[in-house]
Design a protein around this motif. Sequence first.
Motif, PDB file in Angstrom:
ATOM      1  N   GLN A 120      20.890 -55.646   9.794  1.00 53.53           N
ATOM      2  CA  GLN A 120      20.895 -57.056   9.421  1.00 53.53           C
ATOM      3  C   GLN A 120      20.239 -57.258   8.065  1.00 53.53           C
ATOM      4  N   ALA A 147      27.565 -62.744   4.861  1.00 54.56           N
ATOM      5  CA  ALA A 147      26.999 -63.482   5.991  1.00 54.56           C
ATOM      6  C   ALA A 147      27.768 -63.211   7.280  1.00 54.56           C
ATOM      7  N   LEU A 148      29.079 -63.100   7.203  1.00 58.29           N
ATOM      8  CA  LEU A 148      29.855 -62.808   8.419  1.00 58.29           C
ATOM      9  C   LEU A 148      29.578 -61.394   8.922  1.00 58.29           C
ATOM     10  N   ALA A 204      26.195 -61.613  10.515  1.00 59.50           N
ATOM     11  CA  ALA A 204      26.278 -62.376  11.764  1.00 59.50           C
ATOM     12  C   ALA A 204      26.862 -61.530  12.886  1.00 59.50           C
ATOM     13  N   LEU A 248      24.900 -60.927  16.229  1.00 57.77           N
ATOM     14  CA  LEU A 248      25.491 -61.291  17.517  1.00 57.77           C
ATOM     15  C   LEU A 248      25.442 -60.108  18.487  1.00 57.77           C
ATOM     16  N   LEU A 293      21.003 -64.731  13.443  1.00 54.61           N
ATOM     17  CA  LEU A 293      22.345 -65.262  13.687  1.00 54.61           C
ATOM     18  C   LEU A 293      22.465 -66.686  13.131  1.00 54.61           C
ATOM     19  N   PHE A 294      21.452 -67.497  13.360  1.00 51.84           N
ATOM     20  CA  PHE A 294      21.454 -68.855  12.838  1.00 51.84           C
ATOM     21  C   PHE A 294      21.471 -68.850  11.306  1.00 51.84           C
ATOM     22  N   PHE A 331      22.490 -66.430   9.195  1.00 48.11           N
ATOM     23  CA  PHE A 331      23.776 -65.953   8.685  1.00 48.11           C
ATOM     24  C   PHE A 331      24.862 -67.016   8.845  1.00 48.11           C
ATOM     25  N   GLY A 332      24.875 -67.700   9.975  1.00 50.14           N
ATOM     26  CA  GLY A 332      25.857 -68.761  10.192  1.00 50.14           C
ATOM     27  C   GLY A 332      25.698 -69.898   9.193  1.00 50.14           C
ATOM     28  N   LEU A 333      24.455 -70.288   8.928  1.00 48.20           N
ATOM     29  CA  LEU A 333      24.195 -71.357   7.978  1.00 48.20           C
ATOM     30  C   LEU A 333      24.580 -70.943   6.553  1.00 48.20           C
ATOM     31  N   ALA A 391      26.880 -68.715   5.747  1.00 46.66           N
ATOM     32  CA  ALA A 391      28.347 -68.681   5.687  1.00 46.66           C
ATOM     33  C   ALA A 391      28.913 -70.088   5.537  1.00 46.66           C
ATOM     34  N   TYR A 392      28.373 -71.030   6.293  1.00 44.08           N
ATOM     35  CA  TYR A 392      28.850 -72.415   6.228  1.00 44.08           C
ATOM     36  C   TYR A 392      28.593 -73.021   4.852  1.00 44.08           C
TER      37      TYR A 392
END
Length: 137
Positions: free
Chosen positions: A39, A69-70, A73, A77, A118-119, A121-123, A125-126
């Motif tokens: 990570q 980021a994906l 993530a 995950l 995870l949070f 990386f998701g943020l 990516a968004y």
Amino acid sequence: MSKETALIGAWIVALTSSLSVLYIGEVLGQAPCNLCWFQRAFMFPLAVVLGLGLWWQDDRVGRYGIALALGGAAVALWHMSLYTGILPEPIQPCTATGPSCTGDNQLFFGIPIPLLALFAFGLIAYLSFLSLKEPRT
């Protein structure tokens, strides 16, 4: 939200996450497990790439943010699935002699580190995706 604001937000999340894991490892002395290393291999470049994209005013740097980021993530995950017991122990990549991927050392302020990753990386990516969107006319 403007493209630049989204990119600044993604960079701040990546930089904060990178500095946080360095604090956990170097100041608190908590050795990272194998999945944490993977990570980090995605998070550390995000801070550099997004920061340089801001510095050079590269409007397309968000695509690299999304890709990194994906990837991070996906690892987070997998780590979270091991931590919660969704995935069975035999596929756990951590060795018996190293830090545990699922032990109490995976908590920071009572929250599992894989969930925090995870949070983040998701943020990232968004926000990176938002930095690529064309404004509506």
